[in-house]
Write an enzyme that holds these catalytic residues in place. Structure first.
Site, mmCIF file in Angstrom:
data_model
loop_
_atom_site.group_PDB
_atom_site.id
_atom_site.type_symbol
_atom_site.label_atom_id
_atom_site.label_comp_id
_atom_site.label_asym_id
_atom_site.label_seq_id
_atom_site.Cartn_x
_atom_site.Cartn_y
_atom_site.Cartn_z
ATOM 1 N N ARG A 135 0.897 -1.282 0.045
ATOM 2 C CA ARG A 135 0.016 -0.173 0.659
ATOM 3 C C ARG A 135 0.609 1.483 0.040
ATOM 4 O O ARG A 135 -0.085 2.315 0.570
ATOM 5 C CB ARG A 135 -0.978 -0.192 1.112
ATOM 6 C CG ARG A 135 -2.189 -0.588 1.172
ATOM 7 C CD ARG A 135 -2.407 -1.389 2.686
ATOM 8 N NE ARG A 135 -3.094 0.024 3.444
ATOM 9 C CZ ARG A 135 -3.312 0.444 4.337
ATOM 10 N NH1 ARG A 135 -3.211 -0.206 5.019
ATOM 11 N NH2 ARG A 135 -3.996 0.858 4.622
ATOM 12 N N LYS A 137 3.093 2.844 2.199
ATOM 13 C CA LYS A 137 3.016 2.980 3.593
ATOM 14 C C LYS A 137 4.591 2.606 4.655
ATOM 15 O O LYS A 137 4.649 2.109 5.414
ATOM 16 C CB LYS A 137 1.595 2.295 4.114
ATOM 17 C CG LYS A 137 0.653 2.538 4.264
ATOM 18 C CD LYS A 137 -0.455 4.349 3.897
ATOM 19 C CE LYS A 137 -1.807 3.830 3.763
ATOM 20 N NZ LYS A 137 -2.382 5.205 3.517
ATOM 21 N N HIS A 148 11.207 -5.242 15.349
ATOM 22 C CA HIS A 148 10.359 -5.861 16.486
ATOM 23 C C HIS A 148 9.892 -7.574 15.820
ATOM 24 O O HIS A 148 10.162 -8.442 16.105
ATOM 25 C CB HIS A 148 8.981 -5.257 16.418
ATOM 26 C CG HIS A 148 7.807 -5.971 17.196
ATOM 27 N ND1 HIS A 148 8.432 -6.381 18.801
ATOM 28 C CD2 HIS A 148 6.502 -6.361 17.171
ATOM 29 C CE1 HIS A 148 7.258 -6.333 19.316
ATOM 30 N NE2 HIS A 148 6.014 -6.574 18.064
#
Length: 358
Positions: A135, A137, A148
């Site tokens: 997307r 982003k 993480h």
């Protein structure tokens, strides 16, 4: 090369000797290298290859895909949380000291299976980042996010390999609960703007993550001060992971939410100053207009110099006739509108010394 192969053989011998026999032949459990390869591949894909492939493409929308994915993750996380509870944390395990139960039946094996599925869930979470990349982003693919997700499968692998059960599963219990909340939030955001009013608790998500890591730190490090039949190496392993993630999430919290507050305050102050400046400018303009009107009114009233039809000028200002007064008022009226006629402008703005009222 021979030295490397010797080291690998020694490592496998150590794992066969000290690894939990119940998970030895389970998928991806025989060696850490497949998991390590998947983690490194994930990092390369989301930081290098993915952005390069999407560079000249339009972002994918993926609305229905995201709704389905987040719904599945909520259900999966809820099931894992339930299995961790039923595998020992609901009334059987001790929060103070819980050795690994090496049984091969019943509740002990239920927790072992929960541990492996929790490990598997760390790979499904890779799709969070894949969807961000698809997307476009890119701001969401932060260092914190990649570290993480990239570290967790490798970290959990050691737990499933050596200690599937016992004290370390408290980490999974809390983490699956947090993921229920987190993926519920993601699900609502994917459903559309009409659900934004239900997301007032967004800012508390990061706080919940940090509370989780503090609880894991306290729970793990307490074994450094009490006797418990649980490997101290895993106490340090889990505790230091919690410390690392706590500081990473805290940095993210400070840079995101605190910075947002400062930006909002700065924007509000800028709007206030702009409003005050506009008010002062409007007041100044009104004052200037008033002064101009007053000055023009006086000019027209005095009407001290006028030309007669024969072109001769009066020299004493007392010969003001009725048509002279009319010309004075007409000059004032035009000056207010800003379109003073040329013949009046000459009379009003450029009086000769001959025509001045003495």
């Amino acid at each position: 090369m021979a030295l490397i192969m010797k080291y690998i053989d020694s490592m496998h011998h150590y794992m066969d000797k000290y690894g939990d026999p119940r998970t030895k032949d389970w998928p991806l459990m025989s060696s850490p290298f497949p998991t390590l390869a998947l983690c490194l591949g994930y990092v390369y894909l989301v930081k290098v290859l993915g952005p390069r492939l999407m560079e000249n493409r339009k972002p994918f929308q993926l609305r229905n895909t995201l709704i389905l994915y987040n719904f599945v993750q909520v259900v999966f996380s809820a099931w894992l949380f339930y299995e961790c509870l039923m595998g020992g944390w609901w009334g059987t395990y001790s929060f103070r000291c819980q050795p690994v139960d090496h049984g091969t039946t019943g509740q002990a094996m239920r927790m072992v299976h929960a541990c492996w599925w929790y490990y598997f869930s760390k790979f499904t979470e890779f799709f969070d980042t894949f969807f961000f990349v698809m997307r476009k982003k890119t701001s969401q693919v932060s260092t914190l996010h990649v570290i993480h997700h990239g570290c967790m499968p490798m970290s959990v692998w050691f737990g499933v390999k050596f200690t599937p059960g016992g004290h370390s599963t408290f980490f999974g219990l809390l983490n699956t609960f947090v993921h229920i909340v987190m993926y519920t939030y993601y699900l609502f955001t994917a459903l559309g703007p009409q659900f934004q009013k239900y997301l007032w608790w967004k800012k508390y998500l990061t706080s919940l993550q940090m509370i989780q890591f503090v609880a894991i730190m306290v729970h793990a490090f307490q074994l450094l001060f009490i006797d418990c039949n649980y490997p101290k190496a895993f106490v340090w392993w889990i505790g230091m992971h919690a410390v690392m993630f706590f500081f990473l999430f805290n940095e993210f919290y400070q840079s995101t939410y605190k910075a947002n507050k400062l930006r909002k305050a700065a924007a509000a102050e800028a709007r206030r100053l702009a409003a005050e400046e506009a008010k002062l400018q409007n007041g100044s303009a009104a004052s200037s207009n008033g002064s101009a009107i007053t000055a023009n009114g006086h000019h027209g009233k005095n009407g001290s110099v006028h030309h007669h039809s024969n072109g001769s000028a009066t020299s004493n200002g007392t010969s003001l006739l009725s048509n002279g007064v009319g010309n004075g008022n007409k000059a004032a009226d035009y000056y207010v509108r800003g379109d003073l006629p040329a013949e009046i402008e000459i009379t009003q703005r450029q009086p000769s010394s001959r025509n001045q009222v003495q």
